[in-house]
Design a protein around this motif. Structure first.
Motif, short mmCIF file in Angstrom:
data_model
loop_
_atom_site.label_atom_id
_atom_site.label_comp_id
_atom_site.label_asym_id
_atom_site.label_seq_id
_atom_site.Cartn_x
_atom_site.Cartn_y
_atom_site.Cartn_z
N ILE A 226 41.00 38.11 15.62
CA ILE A 226 40.50 36.74 15.69
C ILE A 226 38.98 36.78 15.54
O ILE A 226 38.32 37.71 16.02
N ILE B 164 43.58 33.29 25.25
CA ILE B 164 43.72 33.61 23.82
C ILE B 164 44.42 34.96 23.69
O ILE B 164 43.94 35.96 24.22
N PHE C 114 39.88 28.82 15.52
CA PHE C 114 39.50 30.20 15.22
C PHE C 114 40.15 30.61 13.91
O PHE C 114 40.98 29.89 13.35
N VAL D 242 40.51 23.63 20.18
CA VAL D 242 40.38 25.07 20.03
C VAL D 242 40.53 25.39 18.55
O VAL D 242 41.37 24.79 17.86
N LEU E 24 35.65 32.05 17.07
CA LEU E 24 36.39 31.33 18.10
C LEU E 24 35.56 30.16 18.63
O LEU E 24 34.38 30.32 18.99
#
Length: 1315
Positions: free
Chosen positions: A514, A501, A398, A396, A517
């Motif tokens: 954010i 998230i 971001f 993951v 992503l």
């Protein structure tokens, strides 16, 4: 084509005012001035129905019904909350200059306040903010039919505009229009290795005023946008650094004065949105505006011309060592429409025909950079639910930005039950992760921020930070920016199918933004997410705001923030409050001592202007003889030796005080008097001896025939005060005298010197000392001495300067009295955009009244006394009327001074009364708008001269500045109902005969309770006219009984011609003891007393005066020495005095007095009673005649015979004071520099106006016809005047009547008969 840069005078600013805004300048771009602005097509229909959209709509009132002026209806929101939007697609990018709104026609549905948002792509939205970076709350409508137009202070450029209602009436219903001009973009894109270069070496520029306009967008935090320089060192530049925009200029520096000015124009600008920059300079006045965030500063240095004759760079520079540049990167992004002093730089670059323009590196003329779509997480429940792929690794990544600690970034439940991955921001703002494997192996670690330039220790500095997490069976790699944490180990882990998230279940959610992503190594397309995957998150905009730029905390307070609010840390500043606006210290020693219980000298810290710009500093405070003295110290209070300085003034001593000169000046100017001790001790060292051309010879000879050159020193020594002028006089002498104290005294100075003792030139130690008392020149800030020879001879001197001593404080002398309830004193409008406070003291006896009032179209502030024990601070900033109250434990109208201090700022309202606890009410920082006040600040009543205050006010300070109430009255600027000083009506003792005056300031009341008089001013006698059989009987009961020890004083007035009768008698019930005041047979007054020891009489001396002469006389009886001495006096004649020769144990007490008789008693023959008038009867604090004639009469008083004893003034007339002179309130003229509030008027339709006009015309014609008819019907002919005949020959009308030949038949002549 040769480029031609036209540096024209900058005329892009004009001033406009609308009824819906504060009085602020409206900026106009050259290509969109007022003459070019027009409606953009909402009301005309140019914009199609499909271009409208909303969050939710009433089915019968869709978004496209929101056209201004459309009579068919309006858009009505389907849901009534503040999250509703009405959007309009303008079809192209426009410069939007104003917007207008209406409610729904024929209804009471309208929006009263709203936010405005705009976008270029319909995905990323930005809210319109004001000059403080706060979302601008626009004023909407107050009815359903009138238009309300709001002009934007700084225009915006956008294709999409949406309205976000915040407050409304009944239902959210709107009709709108948007005004502006078509935007013509000229854009250049830069990739970090290119820039545009303009050679102006052949066209040198020298300007006193400058204008720079441009727009830019970028997702990089650093880079040079604009740079222009000259060969003399002048330059101006714009650079991005850590997401902040810095503007720098240098107009020329010297060794003593640095000319570089740096302004931080904005922050969080690396968001890939377009940002507007406007920079204006007029000589030293500099204004930098970034996205409407205004910074106004005074440029540094002595010079005000900008000299450019080198290059202008856009998008970067060839090397980063140029003066002023701090970043090491060129700009990456797009810049458009650069206007520098009238030169459209990118227009010429697009044409590409000028040899002056060089394109270096990669520069494009389009902006093909796409925006990254951000996601806002505005609450701790906001989250995205992203599907992942089941695999043996977890990935993951971001970018995030936030100001909040303690927030969950990622939560991923793994395939195995109980196995998960959690990443969050901890208490320090560091990224902390925890991994629980399938085998329940726990791995935890923290990634710390190693950026030494970060404003916080963690990653909560508001900047974009890149985050990535990669987990597989061999390692864990967590990277934040360049901070890497790698843990190599064997892991049993299997990824799950879902990534959360921002929040997960009960965890504390992430607050921030954010973008970019990626989950499971795939980019997440935010636009394709279903609504179920987005919970309370906002797509397309980053709602995070830098609430600390510009710093809202005043006086050097440190600002820190979270998502919802900002906070000020005021430690060490000397100020307090939510905005560090209020001083933590008293304004003077007088105020400090007011709340101190310690006598004598005390150390304190004072802040002379309170919340103003002057700094607090330490002092010593002393109270002596009712006066407060302030002592301010410095570093030269001890003896300091001067040796080896022969030339006049060659020795210089600068005195360093504990504070700066502005603070000292404020204390001195407010003081009643100031003084400073100064001393010079010398040994053959001259001080103030006048210098001539030869006076510095070593033999001290002076050539008196050689004049002093004017620009040379006049003596060897002098001192300099705050006027920076040499002062040639010493302590105890007068300015301009050129002498010391001894030079002005009769005995003179040493050895015949005419100036100073030290000027005698004696080789023994002498001194000159004294106090400098002329405060206009104080304090002493420099000392200059000479004639101290060399270090090897015997010439030497010492000096000492004492503390600055200032007595009194004009703050408490600036007092006025408001005598009339509608009297006012007016000042400039109260300013409290960021924070503002008002401080004053009041003294009154009234129970209610408005003391401070300031209004706007809707907003207002008010400070009032309410119901005698409560101070109310009332205000309205769009949230409705808010009342902050303090109820005192005791009355506040007790005629003593009380202190009121109120503040209103962006976060809260604050109030403190005297030294009582503070009262605070907090505001919603996002919904509050700036106070919109337009009237004058009115002191003494409301703006409309109603509900006024009567009493005294002193020391009124607004934002630390003393408002001169006293001066306004003294100069005659205000005369009605006000006077200087706290002068009440009771100051002149208007009550007669010992009455107590009760102050009212506008009037007074006299309390006659403890006098035998009554009336408005205790000037009316209370008496009775008696016949011999009349009497007044006053009966004491057990509760109000009178004892002999109480009877020390009695008085009674009388007038009579009969030498008999009781004036006043006290007696017990058994008639065995009494004290009687009677008229004796000689026309005098006798006091007969029988209280137990023996019967005694005291008569007034026989001086041949008969008091029974029908005139008024007053008898005074005094008892003293425990009743052994009695004194009887009539008027001012000699008293009769008798002292009884009895022991201290003798009974002198009238035991248990029961009755008090006036005129007669119940045992004396009725023929032997008093005949005449008795008045002014008093026995200690008993006034029987006043009680006898009060209504209703007490039952313990009897009048005999009933119904015949009447009140009488005994020949006196009531005494009164003359009334106050009549005052009428002057009619005010128009105020200057005041924006008058808009008063909406009920409008009429065209048909209604036509009908009304026809009716008025018909009535007018009918009136003309009626007047003509009356004139033609008027009778003609003679008529009788009934006037007296021969009036034409009489001297006057009375003479004509006396001729008795009048034509007035019904007037008969008066006749008299004497019988």
């Amino acid at each position: 084509m040769r480029i031609k840069l036209i540096f024209l005078p900058f005329l892009a600013v004009i001033f406009q005012f609308t009824t819906a805004e504060r009085s602020r300048e409206i900026y106009e771009y050259d290509e969109c001035r007022a003459a070019y602005q027009e409606p953009l097509g909402v009301s005309s229909g140019r914009i199609p129905d499909s271009a409208f959209w909303s969050t939710a709509s009433n089915k019968k009132r869709p978004p496209h019904a929101a056209r201004l002026g459309d009579s068919s209806g309006a858009w009505t929101a389907g849901t009534q909350n503040s999250q509703q939007f009405l959007g309009v697609d303008l079809g192209d990018r426009y410069i939007v200059t104003s917007v207008a709104t209406q409610g729904r026609r024929g209804s009471d549905e309208y929006v009263t306040e709203y936010f405005l948002e705009f976008s270029d792509d319909k995905n990323t939205w930005r809210i319109y903010t004001n000059e403080y970076g706060i979302p601008e709350m626009f004023t909407g409508n107050d009815n359903g039919f009138q238009e309300r137009k709001n002009t934007l202070r700084y225009p915006i450029t956008a294709r999409y505009v949406r309205f976000n209602p915040q407050r409304w009436n009944m239902f959210i219903s709107m009709r709108v229009e948007i005004y502006g001009c078509l935007f013509k973009p000229y854009v250049a894109s830069f990739g970090g290795n290119g820039f545009l270069q303009y050679d102006i070496s052949q066209q040198a520029v020298q300007t006193e005023s400058d204008k720079l306009e441009l727009r830019f967008k970028t997702n990089r935090a650093d880079g040079v946008l604009f740079y222009a320089s000259g060969n003399q060192g002048d330059f101006i530049m714009l650079e991005m650094r850590r997401g902040f925009l810095y503007f720098k200029q240098d107009l020329g520096s010297t060794q003593l004065s640095r000319g570089r000015t740096v302004v931080v124009g904005g922050s969080l600008l690396d968001d890939h949105n377009w940002h507007d920059v406007v920079i204006r300079r007029q000589k030293h006045d500099l204004t930098v505006v970034v996205d409407r965030l205004v910074n106004q500063v005074r440029s540094e240095g002595l010079f005000y011309r900008l000299d450019l004759d080198n290059y202008i760079y856009i998008g970067g520079v060839p090397y980063h060592t140029l003066d002023g540049i701090e970043v090491k990167y060129n700009f990456v992004g797009c810049i458009e429409n650069v206007d520098f002093n009238g030169g459209k730089l990118l227009v010429d670059a697009h044409l590409g025909e000028s040899p002056m323009i060089t394109r270096v590196g990669t520069v494009g003329f389009n902006c093909g950079i796409t925006s990254d779509i951000p996601i806002s997480f505005p609450s701790s429940e906001s989250q995205l639910i992203i599907p992942g792929s089941s695999a043996e690794q977890i990935r993951v990544a971001f970018e995030f930005r936030t100001h909040d600690t303690n927030g969950l970034l990622v939560y991923h439940p793994c395939a195995a039950l109980g196995s998960y991955v959690s990443v969050h921001l901890d208490d320090n703002g560091f990224v902390s992760y925890k991994i629980v494997s399938t085998s329940f192996q726990v791995i935890e670690d923290v990634v710390r921020n190693t950026d030494v330039l970060s404003t916080t220790r963690g990653f909560t500095d508001g900047l974009w930070h890149s985050f990535s997490l990669h987990i597989d069976r061999t390692k864990v790699n967590c990277t934040v920016d360049r901070n890497v944490k790698v843990s190599n180990r064997v892991l049993d882990i299997q990824s799950g199918n879902t990534y959360y998230i921002g929040a997960y279940k009960l965890s504390t959610g992430f607050l921030g933004c954010i973008r970019n992503l990626e989950v499971s190594a795939r980019r997440v397309e935010i636009e394709e997410l279903s609504s179920d995957a987005i919970l309370q998150a906002t797509i397309g905009t980053c709602g995070i705001r830098d609430r600390c730029t510009p710093n809202p905390c005043e006086h050097g307070g440190i600002c820190f923030q979270d998502w919802n609010n900002f906070y000020c840390r005021c430690d060490g500043t000397g100020y307090k409050g939510a905005m560090c606006h209020i001083s933590a210290y008293p304004v003077s020693c007088a105020m400090f001592k007011l709340y101190s219980n310690i006598e004598g000298m005390e150390e304190a810290i004072i802040d002379p202007d309170g919340s103003g710009p002057l700094k607090p500093f330490p002092v010593k405070c002393e109270t002596a003889d009712g006066k407060t003295i302030t002592y301010i110290s410095h570093d030269s209070q001890n003896l300091i030796t001067v040796n080896g300085y022969q030339d006049p003034g060659s020795y210089i001593r600068m005195l360093n005080y504990v504070t700066d000169l502005p603070e000292l000046t404020d204390v001195i100017e407010r003081a009643q008097s100031c003084q400073q001790y100064i001393e010079y001790i010398c040994n053959n060292s001259r001080l103030l001896m006048p210098l001539t051309a030869n006076s510095n010879n070593q033999d001290n000879t002076i050539n008196i025939n050689t004049p002093v050159i004017s620009n040379l020193p006049r003596s060897y020594g002098w001192w300099v005060g705050r006027t920076y002028q040499p002062m040639y006089y010493w302590g105890g002498a007068a300015p301009g005298s050129g002498k010391c104290l001894c030079g002005l005294q009769e005995k003179g100075c040493e050895s015949g010197s005419t100036t100073c003792n030290c000027d005698a030139g004696l080789e023994t130690e002498k001194s000159d000392k004294g106090y400098l008392v002329h405060k206009d020149y104080l304090p002493v800030i420099e000392l200059h001495f000479g004639d101290t020879g060399s270090v090897t001879d015997r010439k030497v001197a010492h000096h000492r300067v004492g503390e600055l001593e200032c007595t009194g404080d004009d703050l408490f002398d600036n007092v006025v009295t408001f005598r009339k309830a509608d009297a006012t004193i007016e000042f400039a409008t109260f300013e409290a955009d960021n924070a503002g406070d008002i401080w004053f003291q009041f003294r009154t006896t009234t129970s209610d009244g408005i003391m401070i009032h300031n209004t706007g179209p809707v907003d207002f502030i008010e400070v009032r006394l309410f119901q005698m024990d409560t101070i109310q601070f009332r205000y309205n900033v769009g949230n409705g009327v808010v009342v902050l109250s303090y109820k005192s434990p005791g009355p506040l109208n007790d005629d003593i001074w009380h202190t009121v201090h109120v503040e209103h700022n962006r976060k809260q309202a604050w109030m403190r009364i005297d030294d009582q606890p503070e009262k605070i009410t907090n505001e919603d920082a996002d919904l509050i708008r700036m106070l919109d006040l337009t009237s004058r600040l009115v002191v003494g009543s409301s703006v409309g001269n109603t509900d006024g205050y009567v009493g005294c006010i002193r020391g009124l300070r607004v934002n630390g500045r003393l408002l001169d109430l006293k001066g306004m009255v003294e100069r005659g600027e205000v005369t009605y109902g006000v006077s200087v000083g706290c002068v009440g009506k009771c100051m002149s003792n208007p009550c007669f005969n010992g009455g107590t005056c009760q102050e009212g300031y506008s009037g007074y009341e006299c309390d006659c309770s403890y006098t035998p008089f009554r009336g408005w001013m205790c000037g009316r006698e209370v008496g009775i006219n008696l016949q011999t059989s009349f009497q007044v009987k006053y009966e004491f009961d057990a509760i109000q009984g009178l004892s002999a020890s109480d009877f020390q004083f009695a008085r009674v007035g009388f007038s009579t011609k009969l030498k008999q009768g009781i004036l006043l008698q006290l007696r017990n019930e058994e008639n065995t003891e009494y004290i009687s005041v009677e008229v004796n047979n000689n026309g005098g007054v006798r006091v007969a007393i029988d209280v137990g020891f023996q019967r005694e009489e005291v008569n007034t001396p026989n001086q041949g005066i008969d008091y029974c002469n029908g005139q008024q006389h007053e008898v005074i009886v005094r008892r003293s020495n425990k009743g052994k001495k009695i004194e009887v006096q009539v008027d001012n004649y000699a008293p009769g005095v008798k002292t009884f020769d009895i022991s201290d144990k003798s009974d002198t007490i009238l035991d248990n007095p029961k009755y008090l008789f006036i005129g007669n008693n119940d045992t004396t023959e009725t023929s032997r009673g008093f005949e005449g008038c008795i008045y002014r009867v008093q026995v200690d604090n008993i006034f029987p005649l006043k009680r006898a004639f009060q209504d209703p009469r007490p039952d313990f008083i009897s009048l005999f015979p009933p119904g015949k004893v009447k009140e009488d003034m005994c020949g006196f007339e009531e005494v009164t004071q003359p009334g106050d002179p009549f005052e009428s309130r002057p009619k005010g003229g128009d105020y200057i520099n005041v924006t008058y509030p808009y008063v909406p008027q009920e409008g009429m339709t065209t048909e209604e106006r036509a009908i009304l006009g026809a009716i008025l015309a018909f009535v007018f014609i009918l009136a003309i016809v009626f007047i003509v008819f009356l004139c033609r019907r008027r009778d003609k002919g003679d008529y009788d005047t009934q006037e007296a005949k021969f009036a034409d020959v009489a001297d006057n009308q009375d003479t004509a009547v006396m001729y008795n030949e009048t034509g007035v038949g019904e007037v008969t002549k008066r006749q008299e008969w004497f019988m």
